[in-house]
Design a protein around this motif. Sequence first.
Motif, short mmCIF file in Angstrom:
data_model
loop_
_atom_site.label_atom_id
_atom_site.label_comp_id
_atom_site.label_asym_id
_atom_site.label_seq_id
_atom_site.Cartn_x
_atom_site.Cartn_y
_atom_site.Cartn_z
N GLU A 93 4.67 2.10 7.52
CA GLU A 93 4.66 0.99 6.55
C GLU A 93 4.60 -0.35 7.26
O GLU A 93 3.83 -1.24 6.88
CB GLU A 93 5.90 1.08 5.65
N ASP A 94 5.42 -0.48 8.30
CA ASP A 94 5.42 -1.73 9.10
C ASP A 94 4.09 -1.89 9.83
O ASP A 94 3.55 -3.01 9.93
CB ASP A 94 6.57 -1.71 10.10
N THR A 96 1.19 -0.76 8.85
CA THR A 96 0.17 -1.13 7.86
C THR A 96 0.23 -2.63 7.58
O THR A 96 -0.79 -3.32 7.53
CB THR A 96 0.40 -0.35 6.55
N ARG A 97 1.43 -3.12 7.37
CA ARG A 97 1.62 -4.55 7.07
C ARG A 97 1.12 -5.43 8.22
O ARG A 97 0.40 -6.41 8.00
CB ARG A 97 3.10 -4.80 6.79
N ARG A 100 -2.73 -5.46 8.63
CA ARG A 100 -3.38 -6.37 7.67
C ARG A 100 -3.21 -7.83 8.10
O ARG A 100 -4.14 -8.62 8.02
CB ARG A 100 -2.80 -6.15 6.27
N SER A 101 -2.03 -8.16 8.57
CA SER A 101 -1.79 -9.53 9.04
C SER A 101 -2.67 -9.84 10.24
O SER A 101 -3.20 -10.95 10.37
CB SER A 101 -0.31 -9.71 9.42
N GLU A 131 -2.82 -0.75 -2.65
CA GLU A 131 -2.83 -1.44 -1.36
C GLU A 131 -4.05 -1.03 -0.54
O GLU A 131 -4.65 -1.86 0.15
CB GLU A 131 -1.54 -1.12 -0.59
N LYS A 167 2.52 -9.94 -5.72
CA LYS A 167 2.48 -10.55 -4.37
C LYS A 167 1.90 -11.96 -4.48
O LYS A 167 0.71 -12.18 -4.29
CB LYS A 167 1.65 -9.69 -3.43
#
Length: 603
Positions: A93-94, A96-97, A100-101, A131, A167
């Motif tokens: 999850e981290d 993936t985030r 994207r950043s 997502e 978001k």
Amino acid sequence: MQRIISIILYTLLLIPIGITAQDSLAKKKAVPSSKMSKITKSLEKSLDVNDEGQIARNYENLANEFLNKGDNAKAEEYFKRALNSYTKLKLTEDKTRVTRSLAKTQENQKNFDSAIKNYEVAGSLAKDVSEEKINLNDANRLRNNANPASQTNYVDSNIELLKKENKSKEVTEAYVQKAQNSLELKDKKVAIESYKKAIAYAKDKPEEVINLKNEIAKVYASDNQFEKAIGINEKLLAEAVTKQDFTTQIKQLQSLASLYFKKEEPNKALVSLKEAYDLASKKGNSTEAKRTLSELVKYYKTEGNEKESIALYDQFLQNFDQLIQSDTSLINTKKFQITEGKIRQLEKEKSLKDELITKKNTFNYFLIGSVILLLLLFLFIVKSLFSIKTKNKEIALQSLRREMNPHFIFNSLNSVNQFISENKELEANKYLTSYSTLMRDMMENSNKDFIILDKEVEQLQKYLNLEHLRFQDKFDFKITVDKDLDAETVFVPNMIIQPHLENAIWHGLRYLDKKGFLHLKFQLSNGKVKVSIEDNGIGLTKSQELKTSNQKVHESRGLNNTKERIGLLNELYKKNISFAIREKEFPESGTVVEIIFPLIDSI
């Protein structure tokens, strides 16, 4: 010289402010912004205990800080470090985030290939279908970067999906993308609407709202709707003044200046720029001070006003140290201490830079010093040559002045001989006494270029008395001094008048069948002294007919001597002395000599 100084100043201005600030503050224990400082300390602590999870989170937080500050390159660097740590920890999850950043920072840097790849990776890692769709839409949007029309659907799709996910930050970003896409499609109306919708979702972030409003102003400006654009900037400026938000004030003043330049109102633009520059300097914002200064200099150079440009450079450099010391914003994220190696690297860069600047300054000082020495040498040579030339003129003048009239001496001695042969001992004794007195006076004053009028009249009186004693049956004479002339304070050229008195007597009056008259006058006319020597002798024409060849040579030499001395006096003293001689018109006979010079009361 001025060009060399201008180049040096301009070079200093081009030195990156960040580097200069780091160097000047390297010895100070200053830290970045409070949030950045906390992250840095947390990172140092996590590295000490080797907490990989905390290290990853600190890297991500640090990257986000750089992203907020607009430093995409640094943000990319630390997102990659965070991604490596999350990958090690297998925190999908981290990961993936952060992926994207990372893609966003690469898109901001127009590294589209890498951004597309990372959007796709983020989509593939996403556990949520929505997502995944959002990331794939961004990847497809970038693939169609050359075709703005085809990007619209992907942007609109993302806006709807992100709204459902609540978001708000990313909804704001999506509306900004839509606005930029609309601008590429020349649809400014939709672009403005999109920016306004973005503002609605960013209302809890004042800085972002300000940026979005500025973007709207830019759209109006691009459509030549300057009044609307100016209105937005002026409103933002007023709000910033109320909140004492000096950074925003500076940026709004810069924006207003840009608008006024486009509106062809340079005077208003200059007022805004100068206000921005003064505020940036006062508040220690060196980055904005430099940017504003560059705009001012650019305008003055365009207008050909180099003087104003150099004055701005001087002002900037004079306040440079104080500006750097008061500028806390210069302590950027490059200063945080991740490792001792980073610190050593910065210190090495500083040492190399200082060495380079020292060498450059040494060369510049040497160059300037050499130019100054050459200039001083040139001035010394010119001064020496001028001094030698002046001295030569003075020597020549003294030589001409001391050149005794052999004809006068010869005739005087003949007169004494004649008196003795005729047993006129009294006349001979009287003549010799007067002659010796006159010669003594002439010798005493022979080294002077100018003497007091009173002494000159006394000397000429003695000379005329001598000549009258010899030719008493040939002429009488009179000396007249204007009552407006102070004979005790006014200076006259030395030994310029006597030769003309001698010519009047020996070549004009002594040939008369009757007794002639010689009149010497000193007059004040129009602020100048006018000397007139007037006789009623036989005149110039008849005198030339009667002269022997020896007499002609003698008279010519006398006149030339006078002219040369007048010329030298004019060159040395800049007195503009003039000389003229003319013959009286029929039925009168005789000659008139005029010498005119300024009223001289000191030498």
